[in-house]
Motif scaffolding. Structure first.
Motif, mmCIF file in Angstrom:
data_model
loop_
_atom_site.group_PDB
_atom_site.id
_atom_site.type_symbol
_atom_site.label_atom_id
_atom_site.label_comp_id
_atom_site.label_asym_id
_atom_site.label_seq_id
_atom_site.Cartn_x
_atom_site.Cartn_y
_atom_site.Cartn_z
ATOM 1 N N TYR A 228 0.836 -1.202 0.000
ATOM 2 C CA TYR A 228 0.000 0.000 0.000
ATOM 3 C C TYR A 228 0.877 1.261 0.000
ATOM 4 O O TYR A 228 0.627 2.205 -0.758
ATOM 5 C CB TYR A 228 -0.912 -0.017 1.230
ATOM 6 N N SER A 229 1.905 1.258 0.834
ATOM 7 C CA SER A 229 2.782 2.433 0.940
ATOM 8 C C SER A 229 3.559 2.662 -0.350
ATOM 9 O O SER A 229 3.711 3.802 -0.802
ATOM 10 C CB SER A 229 3.748 2.277 2.118
ATOM 11 N N ASN A 231 2.747 1.678 -3.447
ATOM 12 C CA ASN A 231 1.845 2.057 -4.545
ATOM 13 C C ASN A 231 1.471 3.527 -4.494
ATOM 14 O O ASN A 231 1.172 4.145 -5.522
ATOM 15 C CB ASN A 231 0.581 1.199 -4.514
ATOM 16 N N ARG A 232 1.484 4.093 -3.300
ATOM 17 C CA ARG A 232 1.062 5.488 -3.136
ATOM 18 C C ARG A 232 2.231 6.438 -2.876
ATOM 19 O O ARG A 232 2.023 7.645 -2.703
ATOM 20 C CB ARG A 232 0.034 5.587 -2.002
ATOM 21 N N ILE A 234 4.069 6.703 -0.252
ATOM 22 C CA ILE A 234 3.989 7.228 1.113
ATOM 23 C C ILE A 234 4.706 6.256 2.045
ATOM 24 O O ILE A 234 4.548 5.044 1.920
ATOM 25 C CB ILE A 234 2.519 7.400 1.554
ATOM 26 N N GLY A 299 -7.034 6.838 5.432
ATOM 27 C CA GLY A 299 -6.456 7.155 4.130
ATOM 28 C C GLY A 299 -6.312 8.653 3.921
ATOM 29 O O GLY A 299 -5.289 9.139 3.429
ATOM 30 N N SER A 303 -2.629 11.085 3.793
ATOM 31 C CA SER A 303 -2.275 12.096 2.786
ATOM 32 C C SER A 303 -1.938 13.429 3.449
ATOM 33 O O SER A 303 -0.974 14.101 3.066
ATOM 34 C CB SER A 303 -3.439 12.285 1.809
#
Length: 432
Positions: A228-229, A231-232, A234, A299, A303
Motif C-alpha cells: 500500500y505504501s 503504490n502510493r 507514502i 487514508g 495524505s
C-alpha cells in the motif's frame, strides 16, 4: 598494580537521557529475541563480554560532576552478571521480570543481557541504557553481537578491535556547513509546546509499576501495508503515525482543532559516508501538527500527514533542537539537571505532554544468526515513561511489525493502552 581508569567525554544528549532516568522514564532500550531452538550459551556470554572491549562506553559508568560529567571505565566488570542463564518453566514470567528491572547509568555497565531457557527454546533479552546510546545505536549493537559471536565460533581466542566510532554532534554540523552554533540557532524552531497528553489516572497511594503492551501485524498484513505504501509513494512511518494520531484522538475524544505528535529522527542519515557513529546518542525530537478530521478516515489522514511531514522537514527543526541541546551544556550539568526536573514538575501539574512515537524501522535486513541458532523473532521495548508522558515504539523484524508501549501504572491505565493499540492495529488492517 593500580588499575587504569579511562575517561570519555559525555554529550548533551547523554546528559538529558541520564537525567530522565527515574524522573520522566526508565531510559532503557530493550530487546526480546526468540531463538529457534537453543543458543550456545558460553559463546554468547563471551561475545557479550567482548562487546565491552569493542565498544568501551558500554563498560563505563556515568560520573556526575559539574560543569561536565564523564564516562569512566569499570575495571572489575567480572563482578557484574552481564548475561546470566535462567532456566525456567515459565519463560514469559522471566521475560517480564527482566524488562521491569533497572539498569542505572551511574551504578553499573550500560548493557545487561540474559538467556531465558525453557524446555523448547531460548529467549535472549538485552537492555541498554539510553544515556549511552539511542535506538539506532541499539540496532547497531545487534549486528556487533552477531559478528563477535560468529568470530568466536571460528576462533575461540578472537579479540575484537576497539571500534573507532565518534560520540559527538560535530560531524552532523560539519555535514550541514554549520560553523557557528549561536548564529545559526533559532530558538522558536526548537520549541516543543504541548497542548494535550495521554489520559492519566490519579492514584497517589499505589507505587509506580513498569508494564508494557504489544500489538503485532503478522507477515501477511505487514506485506499488504508495505505494498500500500509503495503504490502510493507514502512511507510506512507516515501511515503508522497517522493511525497513532487518530487512535489518540479517539481515546481522548477530541473532535476539532489541531494537535501535535512528537517523533524521533536519527541524525546519522545526514552524515557523509565513512563517518561512523555507533554507540552514541545522535537523535532529535520534532513536532508535527495535524488537524482533527470529522470522519476519522485513515487514508485521508495519511495524505495530510505526508504533506505536513514534507513541510516540517523542509524547515529543519531538528537542527535547532540539536543546537539548543548543545548550547545548554554551557550552563553546566547541575543547572541542566535542575531545569529538566523543574520542567517535568510543571508538566505533571499541567497534565500536558505531547504523545511520542519512535520508529526503529527494520532492525536487520536479514535474520540474525548466532552460529546454527536462528533468531526467528525480535521486538523492541522502547523506554517506559511516567504519566503524563507516553511513547509508542515501532520495530520490524522478519516481516513482522511490532507496536509496543511501555509505561508505568497506575498513572497510565493498561486498559487505555490496550484500547489505543487495538484501535491502531484495526485501522491499519482495514486500510489495506
Amino acid at each position: 598494580m593500580i588499575p587504569i581508569i579511562y575517561q570519555y567525554k559525555t554529550t548533551g544528549q547523554d546528559w538529558f537521557n541520564y537525567i530522565s532516568q527515574g524522573c520522566t522514564s526508565n531510559a532503557l532500550i530493550q530487546y526480546v529475541m526468540k531463538v529457534k531452538g537453543k543458543i550456545n550459551y558460553p559463546i554468547l556470554e563471551k561475545a557479550i563480554r567482548l562487546s565491552f572491549d569493542a565498544e568501551p562506553i558500554l563498560g563505563c559508568c556515568f560520573m556526575e560532576q559539574d560543569p561536565c560529567p564523564t564516562w569512566e571505565t569499570i575495571n572489575n566488570l567480572e563482578i557484574y552478571p552481564l548475561c546470566p542463564l535462567i532456566t525456567t518453566d515459565n519463560a514469559q514470567q522471566e521475560i517480564d521480570k527482566f524488562l521491569a528491572s533497572e539498569l542505572w547509568a551511574d551504578k553499573s555497565p550500560q548493557l545487561k543481557a540474559c538467556v531465558i531457557r525453557d524446555e523448547k527454546e531460548d529467549t535472549i533479552c538485552l537492555k541498554l541504557n539510553h544515556a549511552a546510546c539511542d535506538g539506532a545505536g541499539a540496532k547497531y549493537y545487534l549486528r556487533l553481537l552477531e559478528e563477535i559471536y560468529r568470530k568466536i565460533e571460528a576462533n575461540e581466542i578472537y579479540i575484537p578491535p576497539v571500534r573507532e566510532g565518534k560520540r559527538t554532534t560535530q560531524e552532523f554540523y560539519k555535514a550541514l556547513n554549520i560553523t557557528n552554533l549561536k548564529d545559526t540557532f533559532q530558538p522558536g524552531s526548537a520549541e516543543l509546546s504541548s497542548t494535550w497528553g495521554f489520559p492519566t489516572v490519579e492514584n497517589k497511594d499505589m507505587p509506580s509499576r513498569f508494564t508494557y503492551e504489544i500489538c503485532r501485524l503478522e507477515e501477511q498484513d505487514f506485506k499488504a501495508l508495505y505494498k500500500y505504501s509503495k503504490n502510493r509513494g507514502i512511507t510506512i512511518n507516515n501511515i503508522i503515525l497517522s493511525a497513532y494520531y487518530l487512535a489518540m484522538l479517539n481515546l481522548v475524544e477530541i473532535k476539532e482543532g489541531l494537535k501535535e505528535i512528537q517523533f524521533m529522527i536519527d541524525l546519522r542519515k545526514y552524515l557523509p559516508s565513512g563517518i561512523t557513529q555507533t554507540i552514541c546518542n545522535l537523535s532529535a525530537i520534532v513536532n508535527i501538527e495535524l488537524p482533527v478530521i470529522e470522519d476519522n478516515d485513515l487514508g485521508k489522514m495519511v495524505s495530510i500527514t505526508a504533506e505536513e511531514m514534507k513541510k516540517v522537514m523542509s524547515e529543519k527543526p531538528y537542527i535547532h533542537s540539536t543546537i539548543g541541546g548543545d548550547l545548554a551544556t554551557a550552563e553546566g550539568f547541575y543547572n541542566v539537571r535542575d531545569f529538566i526536573n523543574n520542567d517535568w514538575e510543571n508538566i505533571k501539574i499541567s497534565g500536558k505532554c505531547t504523545p511520542m512515537i519512535s520508529n526503529l524501522g527494520q532492525l536487520t535486513p536479514q535474520l540474525l544468526e548466532f552460529g546454527t541458532a536462528l533468531i526467528q523473532d525480535v521486538y523492541v521495548v522502547t523506554p517506559a515513561f511516567y504519566a503524563p508522558a507516553f511513547m509508542l515504539g515501532l520495530s520490524t523484524y522478519n516481516n513482522r511489525l511490532t507496536l509496543c508501549a511501555s509505561y508505568y501504572t497506575p498513572g497510565i491505565a493498561r486498559e487505555k493502552v490496550k484500547l489505543l493499540l487495538d484501535d491502531m492495529c484495526k485501522m491499519l488492517k482495514e486500510l489495506v
